[in-house]
Structures are given as C-alpha cells and as structure tokens.
Write an enzyme that holds these catalytic residues in place. Structure first.
Site, PDB file in Angstrom:
ATOM      1  CD  GLU A  61      -9.178   6.983 -12.254  1.00  0.00           C
ATOM      2  OE1 GLU A  61      -9.497   5.874 -12.016  1.00  0.00           O
ATOM      3  OE2 GLU A  61      -8.821   7.925 -11.546  1.00  0.00           O
ATOM      4  CE  LYS A 109      -5.377  -6.523  -1.399  1.00  0.00           C
ATOM      5  NZ  LYS A 109      -4.640  -6.704  -2.539  1.00  0.00           N
ATOM      6  CB  CYS A 153      -6.478   9.690  -7.760  1.00  0.00           C
ATOM      7  SG  CYS A 153      -5.390  10.474  -6.350  1.00  0.00           S
ATOM      8  CD  GLU A 181      -9.657   9.882  -0.021  1.00  0.00           C
ATOM      9  OE1 GLU A 181     -10.018  10.504  -1.183  1.00  0.00           O
ATOM     10  OE2 GLU A 181      -9.888  10.349   0.932  1.00  0.00           O
TER      11      GLU A 181
HETATM   12  P1  NAD Z   1      -7.929  -1.400  -7.508  1.00  0.00           P
HETATM   13  O1  NAD Z   1      -9.338  -0.870  -7.134  1.00  0.00           O
HETATM   14  O2  NAD Z   1      -8.054  -2.432  -8.657  1.00  0.00           O
HETATM   15  O3  NAD Z   1      -7.008  -1.965  -6.465  1.00  0.00           O
HETATM   16  C1  NAD Z   1      -6.857  -1.446  -5.236  1.00  0.00           C
HETATM   17  C2  NAD Z   1      -6.920  -2.400  -4.068  1.00  0.00           C
HETATM   18  O4  NAD Z   1      -8.097  -2.945  -4.069  1.00  0.00           O
HETATM   19  C3  NAD Z   1      -5.679  -3.617  -4.400  1.00  0.00           C
HETATM   20  O5  NAD Z   1      -4.950  -3.596  -3.115  1.00  0.00           O
HETATM   21  C4  NAD Z   1      -6.696  -4.500  -4.869  1.00  0.00           C
HETATM   22  O6  NAD Z   1      -6.138  -5.952  -4.638  1.00  0.00           O
HETATM   23  C5  NAD Z   1      -7.904  -4.398  -4.032  1.00  0.00           C
HETATM   24  N1  NAD Z   1      -8.888  -4.885  -4.424  1.00  0.00           N
HETATM   25  C6  NAD Z   1      -9.522  -5.506  -5.585  1.00  0.00           C
HETATM   26  N2  NAD Z   1     -10.556  -5.943  -5.530  1.00  0.00           N
HETATM   27  C7  NAD Z   1     -11.111  -6.090  -4.369  1.00  0.00           C
HETATM   28  C8  NAD Z   1     -12.247  -6.220  -3.792  1.00  0.00           C
HETATM   29  N3  NAD Z   1     -13.396  -6.898  -4.555  1.00  0.00           N
HETATM   30  N4  NAD Z   1     -12.442  -6.275  -2.696  1.00  0.00           N
HETATM   31  C9  NAD Z   1     -11.436  -5.748  -1.637  1.00  0.00           C
HETATM   32  N5  NAD Z   1     -10.151  -5.349  -2.374  1.00  0.00           N
HETATM   33  C10 NAD Z   1     -10.023  -5.350  -3.705  1.00  0.00           C
HETATM   34  O7  NAD Z   1      -7.330  -0.068  -7.897  1.00  0.00           O
HETATM   35  P2  NAD Z   1      -5.580   0.077  -8.762  1.00  0.00           P
HETATM   36  O8  NAD Z   1      -5.795  -0.326  -9.942  1.00  0.00           O
HETATM   37  O9  NAD Z   1      -4.863  -0.728  -7.727  1.00  0.00           O
HETATM   38  O10 NAD Z   1      -5.619   1.653  -8.416  1.00  0.00           O
HETATM   39  C11 NAD Z   1      -5.915   2.436  -9.334  1.00  0.00           C
HETATM   40  C12 NAD Z   1      -7.137   3.227  -8.983  1.00  0.00           C
HETATM   41  O11 NAD Z   1      -6.933   3.814  -7.574  1.00  0.00           O
HETATM   42  C13 NAD Z   1      -7.616   4.461  -9.775  1.00  0.00           C
HETATM   43  O12 NAD Z   1      -9.078   4.402 -10.028  1.00  0.00           O
HETATM   44  C14 NAD Z   1      -7.231   5.632  -9.057  1.00  0.00           C
HETATM   45  O13 NAD Z   1      -7.959   6.914  -9.112  1.00  0.00           O
HETATM   46  C15 NAD Z   1      -7.513   5.386  -7.656  1.00  0.00           C
HETATM   47  N6  NAD Z   1      -6.824   6.120  -6.761  1.00  0.00           N
HETATM   48  C16 NAD Z   1      -7.258   7.013  -5.911  1.00  0.00           C
HETATM   49  C17 NAD Z   1      -6.759   7.786  -5.022  1.00  0.00           C
HETATM   50  C18 NAD Z   1      -7.414   8.721  -4.197  1.00  0.00           C
HETATM   51  O14 NAD Z   1      -7.145   9.172  -3.204  1.00  0.00           O
HETATM   52  N7  NAD Z   1      -8.859   9.102  -4.557  1.00  0.00           N
HETATM   53  C19 NAD Z   1      -5.397   7.538  -4.945  1.00  0.00           C
HETATM   54  C20 NAD Z   1      -4.674   6.716  -5.826  1.00  0.00           C
HETATM   55  C21 NAD Z   1      -5.470   5.917  -6.650  1.00  0.00           C
END
Ligand code: NAD
Length: 497
Positions: free
Chosen positions: A401, A192, A300, A266
């Site tokens: 963040e 997804k 991240c 992550e």
């Molecule tokens: P997000 O959590 O909003 O979304 C990530 C994914 O989860 C998307 O595909 C989204 O549609 C899905 N999602 C949202 N709500 C959900 C739910 N309730 N259940 C299941 N899936 C759901 O994050 P984002 O805005 O896409 O990405 C930014 C975040 O990602 C930042 O916090 C960043 O730090 C983190 N990030 C972490 C790493 C790492 O390796 N630690 C790497 C890149 C990004």
C-alpha cells in the site's frame, strides 16, 4: 515548547483562530497535558507551522479512561436510547452550524482539497441523525421459549469504554463512523486522533460539550503512536475501534487479545480496478482517475491496481495519460485544483521512495513520476499523479500500500486471469469492475474477495451499507443497519414463571 506566535501569519490563521490554545478534553474539561508539552500542525500546501495540540502523557490517558469508565458506570451506560439520540441530534445541528470551520481545519491539517472536504459537515450531521434513529429503533430478540415455564429474550447493552483511534486522511469522517454508533449504543469514549490532524477532532469535542453530553462521556487525548499505545494498553478500555495502517492494527489486535478487549479494525488496501474490453472506456478512464487520484491517493479504497484487458489498444493509454497530465495540482482552497499536496513531508518522502523502488525494478512511468516543476508549488508536499504501465502483480508497487498518487497498470488476458490477479493480494478492502455486460458483472462480483465492489463506478458509499475489509484489510464492519452491534454486547435473559 512550540510557540505558534513565532511563526508566519497568513490570512487563514485569523479565520481559524490558530493562536488559540487547544486543549485535551477530559471529564468535561479542557485541560493542558500534564507536562504542558505540545506539538504543531503544518499546512502541507505552504509548509507553514500553525496551531498546536497538547501531547498527552500516559497519566493524561489514564485520567481520560478513568473518567470515561466513571461516567459509564455511574449513569451513561443506563441512559435511554431517546436521550442519547436527542444529544446526537443537537450535535448534528452544531456541526452544520460550524461546518465551514471544521472543513477549513481539516484542509490546513492534512492539505486535502476544500472541494473534497467541504461536505464533511453535512455528512457527519446526516450520520448523527441516522445513528440516532438506529438507537431509538434498536431491537433485541424475543420468541416463544422452548423451555418449560420460562420466558426468554435477548437484549443489546453497551460494552463500556471505547477507544477510538483514527488516521489523518479523513479525520472527522472516520471518527464519526466510530463516535456516533458508540454513543448511540450507550458507550463512553476516549478518542485519539492522528498526530497530523488533532485540531479538527478537538474542535468537534468542543461541539460535543456544547451539545450537552455529560462530563466524561466523550474524552479526547491528542498525541502520537505512544499516546495511542497507552490507550490500547489501558485495562479499563473494553473496545478498540481503529482505522489506520495494517501493521498498527495488527499490533493493537495483539494487545487487545491479551485481555479479550473487543476490536474493530479498518486497515489498508491495494484495490483492483478492473477494465474489460467491453467497457465504456471513456467512463472507465474517469473511474481510474477517480479511483487512484481522489484525495491524492491517500484513501484506503484507492484503486491502486488498474487491471486492463490486454487487447485494449494504445488509444486508451494515450487518452488516459492525456487526462492525467492535464490534472491541476494546486492550492487546496482553489476550487479548480484537482490534486492536493500530500499530508506531510514524511509521507511525501515515503511516496517518492516508491518512485525509486519502481525505477529499481525496471519500471518507467507512463505519466508523472516526480515532483512538479512549477515553482509556485515548491513549498508544498506535492508529487505528480503517476501511472506505471506493464506492471506485474509481483512488483513491489503492486503489492504494497503506497497511499499516494501512484497507480500500477497490470494487464490480464480474460475473466479468470482478472479474478486471479485481483485476488492475489493480502488485502481485500474494495474492487471495481468496468463492463457493459450485466452477466459478466454478476459472474465476477461474487468472486472478488473484497468488502466493497463497484460496477461501472468507483468510490460511492452510503450509511446503510456496511464498510470494511476482507483478509488483512480489517476485522468487522462499520456503518450499515447493524452498526450498533459492533458497540454492543448481547445479553440473553431467562425468567422462570
Ligand atoms: P497509522 O496506523 O500510522 O496511524 C493511525 C493512528 O494510530 C494514529 O492516530 C496514530 O497515532 C495511531 N498509532 C500509531 N501507532 C500506534 C500504536 N502502536 N498503538 C496505538 N495507536 C497507534 O496510520 P495513518 O498513517 O495515520 O493512516 C494511513 C493508514 O490508514 C493507511 O494504511 C490506510 O489504508 C489506513 N486507512 C484505512 C481506512 C479503512 O477504513 N480501511 C480508512 C482510512 C485509512
């Protein structure tokens, strides 16, 4: 329903064949969503809408998970490592063939610089080969048994159906960290991708089919958080591998716990980038800029808390501000651009709200602090690279963040003070230390509570090194020589003679 043909048409639309109907990948077939709804992508540089991805319904999610489960049970879970490795190697060749197209899709989904995205293909292909090698050399444990008349051994087996849920900042890179080890270990998968970046993942799905992965082994459902939640809640999903925001990860972990599904998370970060007075300050300035402004801060591991020893003089700040002011905001396809737009209007608005928060907390920017005035950038989701000086670690911009081009400079007095401030955060993803003293580096590295620590550099990584976070930055590790363990169960066997 969104109709891409009614939108404006720039030259890159032809290159990306943007009017083509992208479809869900379920059970080896490309299908429309059950209710035929879709959602558009928006190019963050121009604001143009282009391309459309299907909005999967819970029924589509169920169909995808059932297909993955069936493929796993019927044959895929019992394939030999060498068969899986051969398919991954074929996929690597196809990714290299289409590397430019994959890079261009990502640029037009999340607006990142092509110069930062163009190596994705090589990196994915190299990881596919690495995971193939791990699959073929995966070993269990055998030893002389302490039991009478018994032979015993332990052997890794695949877990079952993996759900991979990914964010928008590095859609293919972060997916490959999950997809390749999951497949190498013999799992089937339902992916997804983020609603901001669905098309590059669907395109990768097409290459997976071309490589010859059997029907049902790889499935892709595109949609929003609701689609992700339906996937996480599905009782036939055995493991969830998630990269995204800390709050989303916590909610996924709660759902997974209700049926003891395995998880790898992550999550977010607020990483300290620590500059001591004995550092090569010229290099440290480059490291600060790379730390916070690469990917326009949408990373991240961003070095968003810049800890600077308090006896470092004004020249340092003047030179830092000069270099940041000179950064070129611009067209993601222009190789001279250094700062790209943010990935979406909503994300830009969130970043701008942090400028207001900083102001309300009495902070004023050393450099940046708003949208650029250049009219050529007006349609793009740009925010100037921004640094605040004299920030306290308690200010909101130092604690939360932001995930954008906003760095907080925090002063410290000595080593103990630096370590205290660095670790005073709920996160623990990365940290960096700038010093010319090898002794100081060795003293500090073990005391930093972070999954990755750099000394006199920022941001490098390699497949052999595990990646992940302490504390609220995550659960488990990706990559590394043990990458397949995260996608395996270990079975212990006892045989009587
Ligand atoms: P997000 O959590 O909003 O979304 C990530 C994914 O989860 C998307 O595909 C989204 O549609 C899905 N999602 C949202 N709500 C959900 C739910 N309730 N259940 C299941 N899936 C759901 O994050 P984002 O805005 O896409 O990405 C930014 C975040 O990602 C930042 O916090 C960043 O730090 C983190 N990030 C972490 C790493 C790492 O390796 N630690 C790497 C890149 C990004």
């Amino acid at each position: 329903m969104f109709d891409p043909s009614k939108e404006t048409h720039s030259p890159w639309h032809d290159e990306l064949d943007s009017d083509r109907p992208y479809k869900l990948l379920i059970n080896g077939e490309f299908v429309t969503a059950q209710d035929e709804r879709s959602f558009p992508c928006q190019y963050p540089y121009t604001g143009e809408f282009w391309g459309a991805a299907p909005l999967a319904t819970p029924k589509d999610v169920d169909h995808a998970v059932q297909s993955a489960h069936k493929a796993f049970e019927q044959h895929w879970g019992r394939t030999r490592p060498a068969e899986r490795a051969a398919l991954l190697r074929k996929l690597a060749d196809l990714i290299l063939r289409d590397a430019h197209n994959l890079a261009m899709l990502q640029v037009h989904e999340n607006g990142k610089l092509l110069s930062e995205t163009q190596h994705t293909g090589q990196s994915l292909a190299a990881l596919a080969h690495y995971m193939s090698g791990l699959a073929e050399s995966s070993v269990g444990q055998a030893s002389a048994s302490n039991l009478p008349n018994t032979t015993s051994y332990s052997i890794p087996e695949p877990i079952g159906v993996v759900a991979a849920i990914t964010p928008w900042n590095s859609p293919l890179g972060l997916l490959s960290w999950k997809l390749f080890p999951a497949l190498a270990a013999g799992n089937s998968i339902v992916i997804k991708p983020s609603e901001v970046t669905p098309l590059s993942t669907l395109r990768l799905g097409e290459l997976c089919m071309e490589a010859g992965f059997p029907d049902g082994v790889i499935n892709i459902v595109t949609g929003d958080g609701g689609t992700g939640a339906a996937l996480v809640e599905h009782p036939l999903v055995d493991k969830i591998a998630f990269t995204g925001a800390t709050g989303t990860g916590q909610s996924i972990a709660r759902t997974a716990a209700s049926r003891n599904a395995r998880i790898s998370l992550e999550l977010g970060g607020k990483s300290p980038n620590i500059v001591f007075d004995d550092a090569d300050l010229d290099k440290a300035i480059d490291g600060i800029i790379a730390g916070i402004f690469s990917s326009t801060g949408q990373s991240c591991v961003s070095g968003s808390r810049i800890l600077v020893q308090s006896n470092i003089g004004d020249d340092f700040y003047q030179e830092l501000a000069r270099r940041v002011n000179a950064m070129r905001l611009g067209d993601p396809l222009d190789p001279t651009s250094q700062i790209a737009p943010l990935a979406s209007r909503a994300h830009m608005d969130k970043i701008l709200s942090y400028l207001d928060i900083a102001q309300s907390e009495g902070l004023s920017p050393l450099v940046g602090g708003g949208r650029p005035s250049d009219p050529a950038l007006a349609n793009g989701f740009f925010v100037q690279p921004t640094l605040y000086a004299k920030v306290s670690n308690h200010h909101r911009i130092a604690r939360e963040e932001i995930f954008g081009p906003i760095g907080s400079i925090i002063n410290f007095s000595d080593e103990e003070d630096a370590i205290r401030i660095a670790n005073d955060t709920p996160f623990g993803l990365a940290a960096a230390v700038w010093t010319e003293s090898i002794r100081r580096a060795h003293r500090i590295v073990p005391r930093l509570r972070a999954g990755t620590v750099w000394v006199n550099q920022y941001r490098s990584g390699e497949f052999v090194r595990p990646f992940g976070g302490y504390r609220q930055s995550g659960v488990g590790r990706e990559l590394g020589v043990d990458a397949l363990h995260a996608y395996s169960e270990m079975k212990s066997v006892f045989i009587s003679h």
